[in-house]
Design an enzyme around this catalytic site. Structure first.
Site, short mmCIF file in Angstrom:
data_model
loop_
_atom_site.label_atom_id
_atom_site.label_comp_id
_atom_site.label_asym_id
_atom_site.label_seq_id
_atom_site.Cartn_x
_atom_site.Cartn_y
_atom_site.Cartn_z
N THR A 40 1.05 -1.49 -0.20
CA THR A 40 0.10 -0.41 0.28
C THR A 40 1.00 1.34 -0.06
OG1 THR A 40 -1.96 -1.23 1.43
CG2 THR A 40 -1.70 1.41 0.82
N TYR A 54 -7.97 0.30 -3.67
CA TYR A 54 -6.96 1.68 -3.97
C TYR A 54 -6.64 0.40 -5.06
CZ TYR A 54 -4.85 -0.15 0.13
OH TYR A 54 -4.35 -0.68 1.19
N SER A 87 1.16 -7.59 -0.08
CA SER A 87 2.19 -8.45 0.77
C SER A 87 1.78 -9.47 1.02
CB SER A 87 2.72 -7.64 1.51
OG SER A 87 1.57 -7.69 2.19
N THR A 120 1.26 -3.62 4.20
CA THR A 120 0.69 -4.18 5.58
C THR A 120 0.29 -5.87 5.78
OG1 THR A 120 -1.29 -3.10 5.29
CG2 THR A 120 0.03 -1.89 6.12
N ASP A 121 0.04 -6.42 5.14
CA ASP A 121 -1.47 -7.66 5.32
C ASP A 121 -0.32 -8.44 5.78
OD1 ASP A 121 -2.99 -6.95 4.13
OD2 ASP A 121 -3.07 -7.77 2.72
N LYS A 193 -0.47 -7.08 12.80
CA LYS A 193 -1.77 -6.01 12.60
C LYS A 193 -3.45 -6.35 12.66
CE LYS A 193 -3.80 -4.61 7.98
NZ LYS A 193 -3.65 -4.73 6.19
N GLU A 314 -4.98 -27.56 28.97
CA GLU A 314 -6.33 -27.30 27.78
C GLU A 314 -5.40 -29.21 27.57
OE1 GLU A 314 -9.21 -25.89 27.12
OE2 GLU A 314 -8.26 -24.49 28.60
#
Length: 357
Positions: A40, A54, A87, A120-121, A193, A314
């Site tokens: 981006t 975009y 990305s 950013t991904d 993110k 767990e």
């Protein structure tokens, strides 16, 4: 005539002196290389109101640099276009290519710091990978933006300026790979993110390492996990990364994804479970069977703000010979597992690695 000649000589000497002075000043500036990969921060929208709609990876690195003339005030900057992709489309081969180039540059005397522009991904994945495999104490900074440069209140310009400032700062050395966005300096190991439409998207559950105000860095803490020079992994020795897949588990989960990944040749499966990496009852025998095939089972949590998976809570991990991802989210657990499996498939060694990194 003599006065004119003498005057010209004085002017010539002044020009030479100024040239040497300019050269000396340039040499005093930190030498920062910007490696561009797309994303981006290199994106463009059709209209200034398009902050989330975009096309990524459109603007080349030379235009990114030219758009911020103030960079020349803080560093001597040069750029390289390593890739030009969004990305989410990056592959393991891209990580290896980028890592090897960063390693090459970090060894050079004429490089003080390195900045990687990224989408950013998968910023957190690439940054964590570099944190694990590049042996250097020089600053490596990954930077991205949540809005394209064509949008109102675009964040990429300031993010890149801050990233170069941090990369050129001697105080940034030996802190591991850093992610600089929204005026914050975060550790590549911790940051993730958290939202996809705001410029404050990247956060660490354990807090930022520092922040930048008007180009100046302020530091608050250091990363205590192993990284860069202290890492046992070396990008110069890694030729390929084993296949590691993530299986997301929620309510009504079945075994389809797990069995498919095993059949596809995965060397490890990250179980992205709820809460403490919980495993639904019907899945337990399936994961046991998969592990008997030599495939590592790694329990992680898909809790967004710091899923912390405790061993033998767990599930009896010692009994099943499973691994827990500690506080790493599923995507970072995949990165660490891929890097670690390039050197060992021993479960105890892999668990040690997850505790230390």
């Amino acid at each position: 005539m003599k006065r004119m000649t003498a005057g010209l000589r004085k002017c010539g000497m002044l020009v030479i002196a100024l040239s040497f002075s300019a050269l000396a000043m340039a040499q005093q500036k930190p030498q920062v290389v910007i490696l561009a990969t797309g994303g981006t921060i290199a994106g463009a929208g059709a209209d200034a109101t398009n902050s989330a709609t975009y096309q990524a990876a459109k603007v080349p690195v030379d235009k990114l640099i030219a758009g911020i003339p103030q960079l020349n005030d803080i560093a001597s900057v040069r750029g390289e276009q390593v890739f030009q992709v969004a990305s989410e489309s990056l592959r393991n081969d891209n990580l290896l290519t980028l890592g090897k180039r960063v390693s090459e540059l970090a060894k050079r005397d004429d490089v003080d710091g390195i900045v990687i522009t990224h989408g950013t991904d998968t910023t957190e994945e690439t940054a964590y990978f570099l944190n694990l495999v590049v042996h250097t104490d020089k600053p490596i900074v990954v930077v991205a933006s949540m809005r394209p440069g064509t949008a109102m209140s675009a964040d990429g310009t300031l993010n890149l300026f801050n990233a170069v400032s941090v990369a050129g700062n001697k105080e940034s050395r030996s802190r591991g790979v850093l992610v600089v966005m929204n005026d914050e300096i975060n550790s590549a190991r911790d940051v993730s993110k958290m939202i996809n439409i705001r410029p404050d998207a990247f956060k660490s559950p354990w807090g930022a390492l520092g922040m930048i105000v008007e180009g100046k860095s302020y530091w608050f803490r250091r990363l205590d996990k192993r990284h860069t020079n202290a890492s046992e992994f070396d990008i110069d020795k890694i030729k390929s990364l084993p296949l590691v897949e993530i299986a997301y588990a929620g309510g009504n989960v079945n075994d389809t994804a797990y069995r498919a990944f095993a059949q596809a040749g995965a060397k490890a499966i990250i179980h992205a479970g709820p809460g403490n990496g919980s495993v639904a009852g019907p899945l337990v025998p399936v994961l046991q069977d998969i592990h008997k095939q030599g495939i590592q089972i790694i329990r992680s949590s898909h809790v967004n703000a710091g899923g912390f998976v405790l061993r033998n809570a767990e599930q009896p991990d010692d009994k099943y010979d499973w691994i827990v991802a500690h506080d790493l989210n599923p995507q970072k657990a995949r990165i660490l597992a891929s890097v670690a499996l390039a050197t060992t498939n021993n479960t105890k060694e892999l668990q040690r690695i997850f505790w230390q990194y």
